[in-house]
Design an enzyme around this catalytic site. Structure first.
Site, PDB file in Angstrom:
ATOM      1  N   GLU A  73       2.460  18.351  31.056  1.00  0.00           N
ATOM      2  CA  GLU A  73       3.749  18.953  31.393  1.00  0.00           C
ATOM      3  C   GLU A  73       4.487  19.361  30.132  1.00  0.00           C
ATOM      4  O   GLU A  73       4.428  18.664  29.129  1.00  0.00           O
ATOM      5  CB  GLU A  73       4.593  17.933  32.179  1.00  0.00           C
ATOM      6  N   GLU A  96      13.173  20.058  38.338  1.00  0.00           N
ATOM      7  CA  GLU A  96      13.166  18.737  38.969  1.00  0.00           C
ATOM      8  C   GLU A  96      14.430  18.011  38.542  1.00  0.00           C
ATOM      9  O   GLU A  96      14.822  18.083  37.373  1.00  0.00           O
ATOM     10  CB  GLU A  96      11.935  17.950  38.514  1.00  0.00           C
TER      11      GLU A  96
END
Ligand SMILES: *[C@@H]1O[C@H](CO)[C@@H](O)[C@H](O)[C@H]1NC(C)=O
Ligand SMILES: *[C@@H]1O[C@H](CO)[C@@H](O)[C@H](O)[C@H]1NC(C)=O
Length: 425
Positions: free
Chosen positions: A229, A340
């Site tokens: 990520e 997120e």
């Protein structure tokens, strides 16, 4: 019970055995506070040992205006080389292959009022790291103490990968993580790229965060999920402030024992002397004003098998060695792009922590946050437009996502939202 409550209990007692009780009480009070002192000093020792592991002796130190200390550490002394498998590792100074894309980052965008401007890291104002060193954000005692335990410092608390097709409601409820993403699956992927608009979203509670990133995923959503990520994040718990920071994360077992943010464990091998993981990026975009964005490319070197990361159009940061992973040692099975946040539901209501710019996608350029030039690396190692881009969000009234495509931006989407509002109570 605190030592104070305990001692006032000792004095208040009124009966004939008062004196005996008093001495008994005093004795336990002394042992009580000594045990407290012992465990406090044991914790101090543990924190210090961890700091010694993370912070390598610097060749030079740069004080950043945001309070960070950047240590320039010799490239062969970086945390990665504490890994037993990397003891005799020969550093790859550059990838053997660099995928070519459809878009040249330096090309001026004509379809929009404002061209996205150049972005740097704040600490550059006060100096540079010498050759053969890499910049590492120094971990301070306070950073570790904000974490739930020394062991968990630098690791994600929850599994938090958005799981579009078969969403498990319990998982969403348990973790409180909310997403607004675009994704592709069903093929073999060898990398992903996007240009990500940079903002500084407001975080309601210090234990919440807001991030915008690319996920490169391998395996099914089981205990052995592999993930790489990269993107930007605001995380008061991890960094002690509300600044927007460049970050990476990796895990090979669904966030259990392996992996961490940035260089907070052995794994990622950095080769770049100009960009520090976890350092603040600046400037950030402003509402109806200048827009800034960063390009991130993650790709697998077809020769060595390592996963490389590039920031902007000319910073090749380094690589995750292939052996760290199981599924990703071959290829990725899913790519996700988007935002997120953690919704900790303070006072039983939805958090007002923002995602992206804190505005919904409908508002468009200059107001809502975007990802543009979304691409994947295919099996012939070329950057390509994603096929069948899906979208996913748990609660579109809180945070939403809207995709589109045009000649200038290729595949893009606007995403984000304010969190709590009349439709998201
Ligand atoms: C938790 O899940 C249930 C369904 O299982 C759903 O009705 C409820 O709204 C969820 N709560 C939150 C806070 O997401
Ligand atoms: C971060 O922002 C919140 C409000 O969004 C504020 O309450 C807090 O004091 C800020 N923290 C720091 C370290 O500036």
């Amino acid at each position: 019970m605190s030592a104070d409550q305990f001692s006032s209990g000792c004095w208040r007692r009124k009966n004939p055995a008062r004196l005996v009780f008093f001495f008994l009480c005093l004795w336990s009070l002394i042992s009580f506070s000594r045990a407290g002192r012992l465990s406090a000093s044991r914790q101090k020792l543990e924190v210090q040992k961890h700091l010694n592991r993370l912070n390598k002796p610097p060749v030079k130190t740069i004080q950043s205006p945001d309070g960070d200390i950047i240590d320039c550490v010799h490239i062969s002394h970086q945390p990665a080389f504490d890994h037993p498998f990397l003891k005799d590792h020969k550093i790859q100074t550059r990838p053997s292959y660099h995928p070519e894309g459809l878009f040249d980052e330096n090309k001026i965008s004509t379809g929009h009022k404002e061209r996205a401007n150049d972005i740097t890291q704040l600490w550059h104002m006060n100096g540079k790291c010498p050759e053969d060193t890499i910049p590492i954000r120094r971990t301070k005692k306070e950073d570790v103490l904000r974490s739930s335990s020394v062991k968990r410092y630098g690791k994600k608390k929850h599994r938090s990968i958005p799981k579009p097709r078969s969403v498990d409601p319990d998982l969403i409820n348990q973790s409180g993580h909310q997403h607004a993403i675009a994704y592709v699956e069903g093929d073999k992927y060898y990398g992903a790229k996007a240009t990500i608009n940079v903002w500084e979203p407001k975080i309601q509670q210090p234990n919440e965060f807001s991030l915008s990133q690319i996920w490169v995923l391998g395996g099914s959503f089981g205990e052995d999920l592999n993930s790489i990520e990269a993107g930007w994040q605001v995380s008061p718990d991890l960094y002690g402030d509300n600044n927007t920071r460049l970050f990476t994360y990796w895990t090979s077992d669904a966030y259990q024992a392996t992996g961490c943010y940035n260089l907070l464990c052995s794994g990622f091998i950095q080769v770049n002397s100009e960009i520090a993981m976890g350092a603040s990026i600046s400037p950030v975009s402003a509402f109806r004003n200048s827009q800034y964005d960063i390009s991130i490319l993650v790709w697998k070197d077809p020769k060595e098998g390592n996963w490389w990361m590039q920031f902007g159009s000319n910073y090749v940061l380094g690589y995750w060695p292939s052996f760290l992973f199981s599924y990703l040692a071959d290829s990725a099975s899913m790519i996700e792009w988007g935002g997120e946040v953690v919704n900790s539901e303070p006072e039983g209501q939805h958090t007002s922590t923002q995602m992206g710019s804190g505005r919904f996608p409908e508002e468009g350029f200059g107001k809502s946050s975007y990802f543009r030039n979304i691409q994947v690396v295919d099996s012939s190692n070329n950057l390509k437009a994603p096929k069948d881009l899906g979208t996913f969000t748990e609660k579109s009234n809180c945070y939403d996502v809207q995709t589109g495509s045009n000649g200038d931006w290729g595949h893009y989407f606007y995403y984000g939202g304010p969190g709590r509002n009349p439709n998201c109570p």
